[in-house]
Design a protein around this motif. Structure first.
Motif, short mmCIF file in Angstrom:
data_model
loop_
_atom_site.label_atom_id
_atom_site.label_comp_id
_atom_site.label_asym_id
_atom_site.label_seq_id
_atom_site.Cartn_x
_atom_site.Cartn_y
_atom_site.Cartn_z
N ARG A 100 0.83 -1.21 0.00
CA ARG A 100 0.00 0.00 0.00
C ARG A 100 0.86 1.25 0.00
NH1 ARG A 100 -4.58 0.08 4.39
NH2 ARG A 100 -5.56 -1.17 2.77
N SER A 101 1.89 1.27 0.84
CA SER A 101 2.79 2.42 0.90
C SER A 101 3.58 2.58 -0.39
CB SER A 101 3.75 2.26 2.08
OG SER A 101 3.05 2.19 3.30
N PHE A 102 4.04 1.46 -0.94
CA PHE A 102 4.81 1.49 -2.18
C PHE A 102 3.99 2.05 -3.34
CE2 PHE A 102 5.76 -0.88 -6.15
CZ PHE A 102 7.01 -0.32 -6.43
N LEU A 103 2.75 1.57 -3.49
CA LEU A 103 1.90 2.01 -4.60
C LEU A 103 1.37 3.42 -4.40
CD1 LEU A 103 -0.04 -1.32 -5.22
CD2 LEU A 103 1.68 -0.29 -6.71
N ASP A 104 1.35 3.90 -3.18
CA ASP A 104 0.85 5.25 -2.90
C ASP A 104 1.69 6.30 -3.63
OD1 ASP A 104 -0.80 7.18 -1.75
OD2 ASP A 104 0.54 7.43 -0.03
N GLN A 105 2.96 5.99 -3.85
CA GLN A 105 3.85 6.94 -4.52
C GLN A 105 3.44 7.18 -5.97
OE1 GLN A 105 8.15 5.98 -3.58
NE2 GLN A 105 7.22 4.22 -2.57
N GLY A 106 2.77 6.20 -6.58
CA GLY A 106 2.43 6.31 -7.99
C GLY A 106 1.31 7.28 -8.29
N SER A 107 0.43 7.50 -7.32
CA SER A 107 -0.77 8.31 -7.57
C SER A 107 -0.44 9.70 -8.09
CB SER A 107 -1.60 8.41 -6.28
OG SER A 107 -2.05 7.14 -5.88
N SER A 108 0.43 10.43 -7.40
CA SER A 108 0.73 11.80 -7.81
C SER A 108 1.72 11.86 -8.97
CB SER A 108 1.29 12.59 -6.61
OG SER A 108 2.44 11.95 -6.08
#
Length: 330
Positions: A193-201
């Motif tokens: 979840r933390s790793f993929l959160d970076q992709g959003s922005s």
């Protein structure tokens, strides 16, 4: 050179600037980046893939306990967009002149443009001003892609009979699946979840540019004043309706306003309707160019309208925190 800092100072800059830059290139030098290879793959043809990845990254941030909120928001957006757009379409039919036009606009174009929305533009806007559940609401908004909801409006109005085959459940599932995969990954593993959160922005400016490469400013000229008026109505009527309904429900009203656009796929709707019912054939050409003009007009105007609404809220003492609208100092 402070590129990011400059973009951050522009309301919606991470989405607006790349989109307008690409639209300018596509209008005046359309083949500049269409040279094949990785260049064309990234800057021209990547919108769908990048938005899908954005949805997966967003889905990973959704806790299964909050998915019901996302569905509620998606259903509200979908219903508001359709009811308001269909109502204006009905008015257009009721007051159309002898030439079949209302304010110079084909009624079928009104329904096609105002009940449909640009999912990529919505995702870019809520990616900057909305929360995770607002992004996940897009899973339901896939229902207003294509001619299906236009057909539903016409059925209700009694202007044509129902025709099967204009909506495929597979299309809806295809949009929903990346979100569900992301949800599974994020709920199984907090590190994912933390790793993929970076992709959003990170993805926003890239798919915004690719969306811009599908915009041609010449469509505004071809659609004439009627097409521009249609775009203005789509932004200010459907967008404002969404704003106040979300505000009444105590949700972030900016997310409600983010649905005030017309998607590029709506350009094909008049032809699809005419193929199902030949009585609409005489309006296909003018309706098509007017919907195209609305698509371009809303792509340019909606981010500016959103920026105006954001500034207005900030002047009234509100701020945005993780997609939530909060009073400063509270």
């Amino acid at each position: 050179m402070k590129i990011k800092a400059t973009l951050d100072r522009i309301p919606g800059g991470m989405m607006v600037v790349p989109l307008l830059l690409a639209a300018t290139i596509n209008t005046f030098a359309p083949n500049l980046l269409r040279i094949g290879g990785f260049t064309e793959a990234l800057f021209v043809d990547s919108a769908s893939a990048l938005i899908a990845l954005f949805l997966l990254c967003t889905g990973a941030q959704i806790n299964v306990r909050m998915f019901g909120v996302s569905l509620a928001k998606g259903a509200t957006l979908l219903t508001t967009k359709w009811v308001v757009g269909a109502a204006v379409g009905l008015i257009a039919y009721m007051f159309a002149g002898d030439n079949g036009l209302w304010l110079g606009i084909a009624p079928i174009a009104v329904i096609a443009a105002m009940t449909n929305s640009n999912g990529g533009l919505y995702m870019a806007l809520v990616g900057q001003y909305g929360g995770k559940d607002d992004r996940a609401a897009y899973s339901l908004l896939a229902l207003n892609d294509g001619p299906f909801l236009t057909m539903v409006a016409l059925v209700i109005f009694g202007f044509m009979g129902f025709v099967e085959g204009l909506f495929s459940p597979i299309t809806f599932i295809a949009v929903l699946l990346p979100i569900l995969i992301g949800m599974v990954l994020g709920n199984l593993d907090e590190d994912m979840r933390s790793f993929l959160d970076q992709g959003s922005s990170i993805l926003i400016p890239f798919f915004a540019f690719a969306l811009g490469m599908g915009i041609d400013f010449n469509a505004i000229i071809q659609g004439g004043l009627g097409g521009i008026v249609l775009g203005l109505m789509t932004v200010f009527i459907t967008g404002t309706a969404g704003y106040f309904i979300f505000k009444a429900l105590k949700w972030n009203p900016i997310v409600g306003a983010a649905e005030g656009s017309t998607a590029g796929n709506a350009v094909a709707t008049p032809a699809a309707i005419a193929a199902a019912n030949a009585s609409f054939a005489s309006m296909v050409d003018i309706a098509t160019v007017q919907v195209a003009a609305s698509t371009v007009t809303t792509a340019i105007l909606l981010p500016l309208y959103i920026a105006f609404l954001v500034k207005r809220l900030e002047k009234r003492g509100f701020s945005f925190n993780n997609g939530n609208l909060m009073r400063k100092g509270v």
